[in-house]
Design a protein around this motif. Structure first.
Motif, PDB file in Angstrom:
ATOM      1  N   TYR A   1       0.804  -1.191   0.000  1.00  0.00           N
ATOM      2  CA  TYR A   1       0.000   0.000   0.000  1.00  0.00           C
ATOM      3  C   TYR A   1       0.854   1.265   0.000  1.00  0.00           C
ATOM      4  CZ  TYR A   1       0.953   0.445   4.976  1.00  0.00           C
ATOM      5  OH  TYR A   1       1.562   0.576   6.181  1.00  0.00           O
ATOM      6  N   SER A   2       2.127   1.150   0.344  1.00  0.00           N
ATOM      7  CA  SER A   2       2.942   2.364   0.475  1.00  0.00           C
ATOM      8  C   SER A   2       3.751   2.687  -0.777  1.00  0.00           C
ATOM      9  CB  SER A   2       3.875   2.246   1.674  1.00  0.00           C
ATOM     10  OG  SER A   2       4.777   1.183   1.458  1.00  0.00           O
ATOM     11  N   VAL A   3       3.623   1.879  -1.811  1.00  0.00           N
ATOM     12  CA  VAL A   3       4.319   2.162  -3.074  1.00  0.00           C
ATOM     13  C   VAL A   3       3.308   2.096  -4.213  1.00  0.00           C
ATOM     14  CG1 VAL A   3       6.546   1.260  -2.282  1.00  0.00           C
ATOM     15  CG2 VAL A   3       4.975  -0.250  -3.478  1.00  0.00           C
ATOM     16  N   SER A   4       3.712   2.624  -5.363  1.00  0.00           N
ATOM     17  CA  SER A   4       2.816   2.590  -6.516  1.00  0.00           C
ATOM     18  C   SER A   4       2.674   1.154  -7.023  1.00  0.00           C
ATOM     19  CB  SER A   4       3.376   3.465  -7.637  1.00  0.00           C
ATOM     20  OG  SER A   4       4.556   2.880  -8.163  1.00  0.00           O
ATOM     21  N   ASP A   5       1.624   0.920  -7.795  1.00  0.00           N
ATOM     22  CA  ASP A   5       1.439  -0.394  -8.417  1.00  0.00           C
ATOM     23  C   ASP A   5       2.610  -0.712  -9.346  1.00  0.00           C
ATOM     24  OD1 ASP A   5      -0.925  -0.578  -7.045  1.00  0.00           O
ATOM     25  OD2 ASP A   5      -2.215  -0.331  -8.807  1.00  0.00           O
ATOM     26  N   THR A   6       3.159   0.316  -9.996  1.00  0.00           N
ATOM     27  CA  THR A   6       4.296   0.116 -10.898  1.00  0.00           C
ATOM     28  C   THR A   6       5.515  -0.379 -10.111  1.00  0.00           C
ATOM     29  OG1 THR A   6       3.478   1.879 -12.319  1.00  0.00           O
ATOM     30  CG2 THR A   6       5.774   1.227 -12.613  1.00  0.00           C
ATOM     31  N   ALA A   7       5.786   0.264  -8.965  1.00  0.00           N
ATOM     32  CA  ALA A   7       6.905  -0.174  -8.131  1.00  0.00           C
ATOM     33  C   ALA A   7       6.667  -1.583  -7.596  1.00  0.00           C
ATOM     34  CB  ALA A   7       7.121   0.807  -6.985  1.00  0.00           C
ATOM     35  N   GLU A   8       5.440  -1.857  -7.223  1.00  0.00           N
ATOM     36  CA  GLU A   8       5.101  -3.183  -6.711  1.00  0.00           C
ATOM     37  C   GLU A   8       5.334  -4.248  -7.791  1.00  0.00           C
ATOM     38  OE1 GLU A   8       1.338  -5.543  -4.642  1.00  0.00           O
ATOM     39  OE2 GLU A   8       1.148  -3.415  -5.107  1.00  0.00           O
ATOM     40  N   MET A   9       4.903  -3.953  -9.017  1.00  0.00           N
ATOM     41  CA  MET A   9       5.107  -4.902 -10.118  1.00  0.00           C
ATOM     42  C   MET A   9       6.594  -5.102 -10.370  1.00  0.00           C
ATOM     43  SD  MET A   9       3.685  -6.904 -12.190  1.00  0.00           S
ATOM     44  CE  MET A   9       3.716  -7.657 -13.797  1.00  0.00           C
ATOM     45  N   GLY A  10       7.370  -4.023 -10.283  1.00  0.00           N
ATOM     46  CA  GLY A  10       8.818  -4.141 -10.438  1.00  0.00           C
ATOM     47  C   GLY A  10       9.423  -5.052  -9.389  1.00  0.00           C
ATOM     48  N   ASP A  11       8.914  -4.950  -8.172  1.00  0.00           N
ATOM     49  CA  ASP A  11       9.379  -5.830  -7.101  1.00  0.00           C
ATOM     50  C   ASP A  11       9.125  -7.293  -7.448  1.00  0.00           C
ATOM     51  OD1 ASP A  11      10.261  -6.766  -4.557  1.00  0.00           O
ATOM     52  OD2 ASP A  11       8.183  -6.711  -3.844  1.00  0.00           O
ATOM     53  N   TYR A  12       7.925  -7.574  -7.933  1.00  0.00           N
ATOM     54  CA  TYR A  12       7.565  -8.959  -8.245  1.00  0.00           C
ATOM     55  C   TYR A  12       8.366  -9.508  -9.415  1.00  0.00           C
ATOM     56  CZ  TYR A  12       3.453  -7.910  -5.368  1.00  0.00           C
ATOM     57  OH  TYR A  12       2.602  -7.529  -4.364  1.00  0.00           O
ATOM     58  N   THR A  13       8.622  -8.673 -10.425  1.00  0.00           N
ATOM     59  CA  THR A  13       9.280  -9.172 -11.638  1.00  0.00           C
ATOM     60  C   THR A  13      10.795  -9.052 -11.599  1.00  0.00           C
ATOM     61  OG1 THR A  13       8.986  -7.044 -12.762  1.00  0.00           O
ATOM     62  CG2 THR A  13       7.260  -8.713 -13.081  1.00  0.00           C
ATOM     63  N   ALA A  14      11.312  -7.973 -11.019  1.00  0.00           N
ATOM     64  CA  ALA A  14      12.762  -7.758 -11.025  1.00  0.00           C
ATOM     65  C   ALA A  14      13.424  -8.190  -9.721  1.00  0.00           C
ATOM     66  CB  ALA A  14      13.066  -6.290 -11.298  1.00  0.00           C
ATOM     67  N   GLY A  15      12.681  -8.124  -8.618  1.00  0.00           N
ATOM     68  CA  GLY A  15      13.251  -8.449  -7.319  1.00  0.00           C
ATOM     69  C   GLY A  15      13.996  -9.772  -7.269  1.00  0.00           C
ATOM     70  N   PRO A  16      13.379 -10.862  -7.728  1.00  0.00           N
ATOM     71  CA  PRO A  16      14.073 -12.150  -7.675  1.00  0.00           C
ATOM     72  C   PRO A  16      15.328 -12.195  -8.551  1.00  0.00           C
ATOM     73  CG  PRO A  16      11.710 -12.468  -7.919  1.00  0.00           C
ATOM     74  CD  PRO A  16      11.974 -11.008  -8.106  1.00  0.00           C
ATOM     75  N   LYS A  17      15.398 -11.341  -9.563  1.00  0.00           N
ATOM     76  CA  LYS A  17      16.598 -11.291 -10.410  1.00  0.00           C
ATOM     77  C   LYS A  17      17.734 -10.551  -9.706  1.00  0.00           C
ATOM     78  CE  LYS A  17      13.754 -11.202 -14.552  1.00  0.00           C
ATOM     79  NZ  LYS A  17      13.268 -10.375 -15.662  1.00  0.00           N
ATOM     80  N   VAL A  18      17.381  -9.623  -8.835  1.00  0.00           N
ATOM     81  CA  VAL A  18      18.384  -8.822  -8.141  1.00  0.00           C
ATOM     82  C   VAL A  18      18.819  -9.499  -6.847  1.00  0.00           C
ATOM     83  CG1 VAL A  18      18.792  -6.589  -7.022  1.00  0.00           C
ATOM     84  CG2 VAL A  18      17.503  -6.690  -9.156  1.00  0.00           C
ATOM     85  N   ILE A  19      17.860  -9.969  -6.075  1.00  0.00           N
ATOM     86  CA  ILE A  19      18.149 -10.608  -4.786  1.00  0.00           C
ATOM     87  C   ILE A  19      18.140 -12.114  -4.987  1.00  0.00           C
ATOM     88  CG2 ILE A  19      17.505 -10.775  -2.350  1.00  0.00           C
ATOM     89  CD1 ILE A  19      18.282  -7.942  -3.245  1.00  0.00           C
ATOM     90  N   ASP A  20      19.297 -12.628  -5.391  1.00  0.00           N
ATOM     91  CA  ASP A  20      19.415 -14.064  -5.640  1.00  0.00           C
ATOM     92  C   ASP A  20      20.204 -14.716  -4.498  1.00  0.00           C
ATOM     93  OD1 ASP A  20      22.036 -13.283  -6.075  1.00  0.00           O
ATOM     94  OD2 ASP A  20      22.025 -13.749  -8.221  1.00  0.00           O
ATOM     95  N   ALA A  21      20.540 -15.976  -4.664  1.00  0.00           N
ATOM     96  CA  ALA A  21      21.238 -16.722  -3.610  1.00  0.00           C
ATOM     97  C   ALA A  21      22.580 -16.083  -3.274  1.00  0.00           C
ATOM     98  CB  ALA A  21      21.430 -18.174  -4.044  1.00  0.00           C
ATOM     99  N   HIS A  22      23.272 -15.560  -4.266  1.00  0.00           N
ATOM    100  CA  HIS A  22      24.567 -14.915  -4.048  1.00  0.00           C
ATOM    101  C   HIS A  22      24.407 -13.684  -3.147  1.00  0.00           C
ATOM    102  CE1 HIS A  22      27.966 -12.254  -5.269  1.00  0.00           C
ATOM    103  NE2 HIS A  22      28.623 -13.387  -5.093  1.00  0.00           N
TER     104      HIS A  22
END
Length: 84
Positions: A1-22
């Motif tokens: 609720y504290s970020v835009s829908d665009t930022a939220e979608m970025g989290d869902y799609t890009a987040g796992p690519k940035v925050i990986d096991a390494h």
């Protein structure tokens, strides 16, 4: 609720690519350094060495980073940011 829908979608799609096991392992190592006191020891040593040369050098380097240079220029274009 504290970020835009665009930022939220970025989290869902890009987040796992940035925050990986390494990245997670690096974060765990940093946490271990904090918990075992080695980070605090390094910081105390930096301060006791006199002048905090490494810290100040890093600070100077970071102020020259392109994002900081552009950020300063952009803030200069925002008159409401200069009100005290």
């Amino acid at each position: 609720y504290s970020v835009s829908d665009t930022a939220e979608m970025g989290d869902y799609t890009a987040g796992p690519k940035v925050i990986d096991a390494h990245v997670r392992e690096n974060m765990k190592q940093i946490l271990r350094d904090v918990q075992n006191g080695s980070w605090a020891s390094m910081w105390i040593q930096e301060n006791n060495a006199g002048g905090r040369a490494n810290f100040l050098a890093m600070r100077r380097r970071e102020t020259q980073h392109p994002i900081e240079v552009v950020g300063k220029q952009l803030r200069g274009m925002m008159p409401w940011m200069n009100k005290k």
